[in-house]
Scaffold this active site. Structure first.
Site, short mmCIF file in Angstrom:
data_model
loop_
_atom_site.label_atom_id
_atom_site.label_comp_id
_atom_site.label_asym_id
_atom_site.label_seq_id
_atom_site.Cartn_x
_atom_site.Cartn_y
_atom_site.Cartn_z
N THR A 113 105.17 72.21 44.41
CA THR A 113 106.37 72.17 45.14
C THR A 113 107.56 72.89 44.30
O THR A 113 107.42 72.61 42.99
CB THR A 113 106.77 70.37 45.03
OG1 THR A 113 108.01 70.22 45.48
CG2 THR A 113 106.70 69.79 43.56
N HIS A 114 108.53 73.30 44.94
CA HIS A 114 109.27 74.32 44.35
C HIS A 114 110.83 74.01 44.95
O HIS A 114 111.11 73.82 46.04
CB HIS A 114 109.07 75.81 44.76
CG HIS A 114 109.96 76.74 44.29
ND1 HIS A 114 110.31 76.85 42.83
CD2 HIS A 114 111.08 77.49 45.05
CE1 HIS A 114 111.20 77.81 42.68
NE2 HIS A 114 111.76 78.21 43.95
N GLY A 148 100.80 84.56 43.38
CA GLY A 148 101.91 85.19 43.27
C GLY A 148 102.77 83.96 42.74
O GLY A 148 102.19 82.96 42.31
C1 GAR Z 1 111.02 69.69 40.46
O1 GAR Z 1 112.42 69.86 41.10
C2 GAR Z 1 110.17 70.86 40.81
O2 GAR Z 1 110.36 71.29 42.00
C3 GAR Z 1 110.47 72.04 39.87
O3 GAR Z 1 110.85 71.00 38.73
C4 GAR Z 1 111.00 69.81 38.89
C5 GAR Z 1 110.51 68.92 38.43
O4 GAR Z 1 110.80 67.50 38.46
N1 GAR Z 1 109.52 72.72 39.71
C6 GAR Z 1 109.79 74.10 39.40
O5 GAR Z 1 111.12 74.55 39.65
C7 GAR Z 1 108.75 74.91 39.54
N2 GAR Z 1 109.10 76.36 39.80
P1 GAR Z 1 109.98 66.06 37.97
O6 GAR Z 1 109.56 66.34 36.47
O7 GAR Z 1 111.03 65.19 37.85
O8 GAR Z 1 108.98 65.82 39.02
#
Ligand code: GAR
Length: 206
Positions: A113-114, A148
């Protein structure tokens, strides 16, 4: 997968673990069709691991720095995750790129999830990059991981409007609300219905 035989999820985290928590909470309902069987991280002392421990879920840590090369780290991570026999591996705020061994072992079963609308703003600073660019909508993307950076086939996206007074934190916080809902809904469907990918087009069903 049925209620009696839930899909096995291994979740990898690097931080707060709010997405992980949303999955743990959803899995409490047998009708959800999935179970978090292990939580892994690339660092110690994070709330994501504490959340797993509080829920009685086995945890492990594999730090890149513990290994002589990135390749060895990838192999160790692969072996550790494989031992839990996952049906789906969820990268939920996991701030490392998994390598070829990992992707080979769990082909088309690793989702990430991004916090941006792919293909915009890949990498680790999606909300800041969206804000700096001045887009009016951003959001979150759930995708099947490939080699990627945030380029895999898209399973689902959630749209979040940018507000005039947003800073990075307020924007990311609102993205995360939409992101958790998207993650829970779509990982559940994956668990119950399976996923088919054809020319980057993803649909549920086997
Ligand atoms: C989330 O928003 C996720 O999408 C992001 O880190 C956060 C984690 O939150 N991931 C990235 O940016 C990866 N490229 P969490 O630890 O509270 O689930």
């Amino acid at each position: 997968m049925s209620d009696a035989n839930p899909a096995r999820l291994v979740v990898l985290v690097s931080g707060a673990g709010t997405n992980l928590q949303a999955l743990i909470d959803a899995c409490a309902d047998p009708a959800y069709g999935a179970k978090v069987v292990a939580v892994g991280a690339d660092r110690d002392d994070i709330e994501g691991l504490a959340r797993a421990e509080r829920a009685g879920i086995p945890t492990f840590v594999r730090k890149v720095g513990q290994f002589t090369s990135r390749e060895h780290w990838d192999l160790a991570l692969t072996d550790t995750v494989a031992a839990f026999e996952p049906d789906v591996v969820v990268l939920a705020g996991f701030m490392k790129l998994v390598g070829p061994a990992f992707l080979g072992a769990f082909a088309d079963r690793v989702v990430n999830t991004h916090p941006a609308l792919c293909p915009s703003f890949p990498g680790t600073t999606g909300p800041a990059d969206a804000l700096a660019y001045g887009v009016k909508v951003t959001g979150a993307t759930l995708f099947v991981v490939d080699a990627g950076v945030d380029t895999g086939a898209i399973i689902a996206q959630a749209v979040v409007p940018v507000q005039d007074d947003d800073d990075v934190e307020s924007l990311h916080d609102r993205i995360k609300v939409a992101e958790r809902e998207m993650l829970v809904e779509n990982v559940g469907r994956m668990a119950r219905e399976g996923l088919t990918i054809s020319d980057r087009r993803v649909r549920f069903g086997r």
